[in-house]
Design a protein around this motif. Structure first.
Motif, PDB file in Angstrom:
ATOM      1  N   ASP A  90       0.857  -1.181   0.000  1.00 15.33           N
ATOM      2  CA  ASP A  90       0.000   0.000   0.000  1.00 15.33           C
ATOM      3  C   ASP A  90       0.897   1.237   0.000  1.00 15.33           C
ATOM      4  N   ILE A  91       1.116   1.785  -1.178  1.00 17.32           N
ATOM      5  CA  ILE A  91       1.992   2.941  -1.306  1.00 17.32           C
ATOM      6  C   ILE A  91       1.199   4.216  -1.562  1.00 17.32           C
ATOM      7  N   THR A  92      -0.014   4.248  -1.033  1.00 20.20           N
ATOM      8  CA  THR A  92      -0.887   5.394  -1.236  1.00 20.20           C
ATOM      9  C   THR A  92      -0.203   6.692  -0.817  1.00 20.20           C
ATOM     10  N   TYR A  93       0.518   6.664   0.306  1.00 20.83           N
ATOM     11  CA  TYR A  93       1.164   7.891   0.773  1.00 20.83           C
ATOM     12  C   TYR A  93       2.231   8.376  -0.203  1.00 20.83           C
ATOM     13  N   ILE A  94       2.939   7.458  -0.840  1.00 24.05           N
ATOM     14  CA  ILE A  94       3.947   7.859  -1.828  1.00 24.05           C
ATOM     15  C   ILE A  94       3.268   8.417  -3.074  1.00 24.05           C
ATOM     16  N   ILE A  95       2.186   7.788  -3.499  1.00 24.08           N
ATOM     17  CA  ILE A  95       1.444   8.279  -4.667  1.00 24.08           C
ATOM     18  C   ILE A  95       0.932   9.687  -4.403  1.00 24.08           C
ATOM     19  N   GLU A  96       0.417   9.930  -3.208  1.00 27.47           N
ATOM     20  CA  GLU A  96      -0.068  11.270  -2.868  1.00 27.47           C
ATOM     21  C   GLU A  96       1.070  12.283  -2.842  1.00 27.47           C
ATOM     22  N   ASP A  97       2.235  11.876  -2.338  1.00 26.37           N
ATOM     23  CA  ASP A  97       3.403  12.766  -2.347  1.00 26.37           C
ATOM     24  C   ASP A  97       3.817  13.104  -3.774  1.00 26.37           C
ATOM     25  N   ILE A  98       3.824  12.108  -4.639  1.00 24.63           N
ATOM     26  CA  ILE A  98       4.189  12.324  -6.045  1.00 24.63           C
ATOM     27  C   ILE A  98       3.176  13.248  -6.712  1.00 24.63           C
TER      28      ILE A  98
END
Length: 109
Positions: A90-98
């Protein structure tokens, strides 16, 4: 084939691409990453430097900032070779940062 090289390696030294980091984390490896630089004509921008700066405190990789430091960082990587956490799907936080990074870059233009 690249993934099998990573699995079989004691230490991985690579450019700071997200794909390389993902492959390393899948194999429970903590790589030594060197960012490609716009100033050296290696890339069109410095997004790899930005990525390393943003996530350097997560304990997922070592940063090789200067090629002359390779011996020192390899010695450190030999001792500290496991990421601080397992690979997280679950890399949702990285996607949101990007997404946020892209939006802020677009707003500047």
């Amino acid at each position: 084939q690249f993934s099998s090289f990573i699995k079989d390696s004691d230490i991985v030294i690579a450019h700071a691409g997200v794909g390389v980091l993902t492959d390393c984390l899948h194999s429970n490896k903590k790589p030594v990453l060197l960012a490609r630089s716009k100033s050296f004509g290696e890339h069109t921008n410095d997004h790899q430097l930005d990525f390393l700066e943003k996530y350097k405190h997560d304990g997922l990789f070592h940063i090789l900032e200067n090629i002359s430091d390779v011996k020192k960082i390899v010695e450190i990587a030999t001792i500290d070779f496991l990421p601080k956490r397992k690979y997280i799907t679950d890399i949702t936080y990285i996607i949101e940062d990007i997404r946020s990074y892209i939006n802020s870059a677009l707003e500047k233009h």
